[in-house]
Design a protein around this motif. Sequence first.
Motif, PDB file in Angstrom:
ATOM      1  N   ILE A  40       0.850  -1.207   0.000  1.00 45.33           N
ATOM      2  CA  ILE A  40       0.000   0.000   0.000  1.00 45.33           C
ATOM      3  C   ILE A  40       0.876   1.244   0.000  1.00 45.33           C
ATOM      4  O   ILE A  40       0.625   2.191  -0.751  1.00 45.33           O
ATOM      5  CB  ILE A  40      -0.944   0.012   1.223  1.00 45.33           C
ATOM      6  CG1 ILE A  40      -2.007  -1.068   1.099  1.00 45.33           C
ATOM      7  CG2 ILE A  40      -1.613   1.373   1.372  1.00 45.33           C
ATOM      8  CD1 ILE A  40      -2.888  -1.215   2.325  1.00 45.33           C
ATOM      9  N   THR A  41       1.916   1.247   0.830  1.00 44.77           N
ATOM     10  CA  THR A  41       2.800   2.418   0.901  1.00 44.77           C
ATOM     11  C   THR A  41       3.459   2.674  -0.455  1.00 44.77           C
ATOM     12  O   THR A  41       3.563   3.820  -0.891  1.00 44.77           O
ATOM     13  CB  THR A  41       3.877   2.215   1.987  1.00 44.77           C
ATOM     14  OG1 THR A  41       3.224   1.988   3.232  1.00 44.77           O
ATOM     15  CG2 THR A  41       4.775   3.428   2.101  1.00 44.77           C
ATOM     16  N   ALA A  42       3.894   1.609  -1.129  1.00 48.11           N
ATOM     17  CA  ALA A  42       4.617   1.764  -2.394  1.00 48.11           C
ATOM     18  C   ALA A  42       3.693   2.010  -3.578  1.00 48.11           C
ATOM     19  O   ALA A  42       3.985   2.840  -4.438  1.00 48.11           O
ATOM     20  CB  ALA A  42       5.466   0.520  -2.654  1.00 48.11           C
ATOM     21  N   ARG A  43       2.556   1.299  -3.638  1.00 51.02           N
ATOM     22  CA  ARG A  43       1.724   1.340  -4.843  1.00 51.02           C
ATOM     23  C   ARG A  43       0.324   1.887  -4.612  1.00 51.02           C
ATOM     24  O   ARG A  43      -0.472   1.971  -5.541  1.00 51.02           O
ATOM     25  CB  ARG A  43       1.610  -0.075  -5.417  1.00 51.02           C
ATOM     26  CG  ARG A  43       2.949  -0.643  -5.809  1.00 51.02           C
ATOM     27  CD  ARG A  43       2.896  -2.123  -6.085  1.00 51.02           C
ATOM     28  NE  ARG A  43       1.862  -2.487  -7.026  1.00 51.02           N
ATOM     29  CZ  ARG A  43       1.460  -3.732  -7.239  1.00 51.02           C
ATOM     30  NH1 ARG A  43       2.004  -4.723  -6.560  1.00 51.02           N
ATOM     31  NH2 ARG A  43       0.519  -3.994  -8.107  1.00 51.02           N
ATOM     32  N   GLY A  44       0.021   2.231  -3.350  1.00 50.27           N
ATOM     33  CA  GLY A  44      -1.315   2.726  -3.039  1.00 50.27           C
ATOM     34  C   GLY A  44      -1.279   4.143  -2.524  1.00 50.27           C
ATOM     35  O   GLY A  44      -0.446   4.951  -2.935  1.00 50.27           O
TER      36      GLY A  44
END
Length: 200
Positions: free
Chosen positions: A184-188
């Motif tokens: 989530i942190t990287a792609r969201g």
Amino acid sequence: MASAAEQLASNMNFGTFARAKDLQKRILFTLFVLVVYRLGTYVPVPGIDMTQYSLLFSQQQSGVLGTFNVFSGGAVERMAIFALNVMPYISASIIMQLMAATVPSLERLKKEGGEAGRKQINQYSRYLTVVLAIAQATAIAFSMTSPGPDGGTIAVNPGIFFIVTTVVTLVGGTMFLLWLGEQITARGVGNGVSLIIFAG
């Protein structure tokens, strides 16, 4: 004179949002991961007599079990694979922050190491998360094999195989949640671990 926030708000509308394809993908990805998390709170740990466990939980829900259940999104009540949630990671992060302030080598790594130092401390936090999760999962597994007041156990077949299976399942669930949080942190949108706690 309008502030920057007011100018941004006045420029935001559904037309602008419809053209922001990357933002849409990030929001949809975040929602998908949170749905996966919520579904995982309904998958029970194998080998548990849910009737016995429900009886125990109803007796203990006003205490510590009830508090943990709130933070896990109901996973403790169902003894799901995500019952530990990300609590071992939060504990490990707090311990590492305290150690970084008191242990000279970690303090140097934090101050002088820059981004690489922060990544190294983050890696130490993950290792400590595994250790804490194993300790908590082992305590839970042993408590489910001990006989209750009526002589019955929560484990259907108490023994070493049940203990190993439960520990692997609960630790795997915690590490999978950490991985989901990182995705989530990287792609969201937003901080993944915080969103998982919020979704709980």
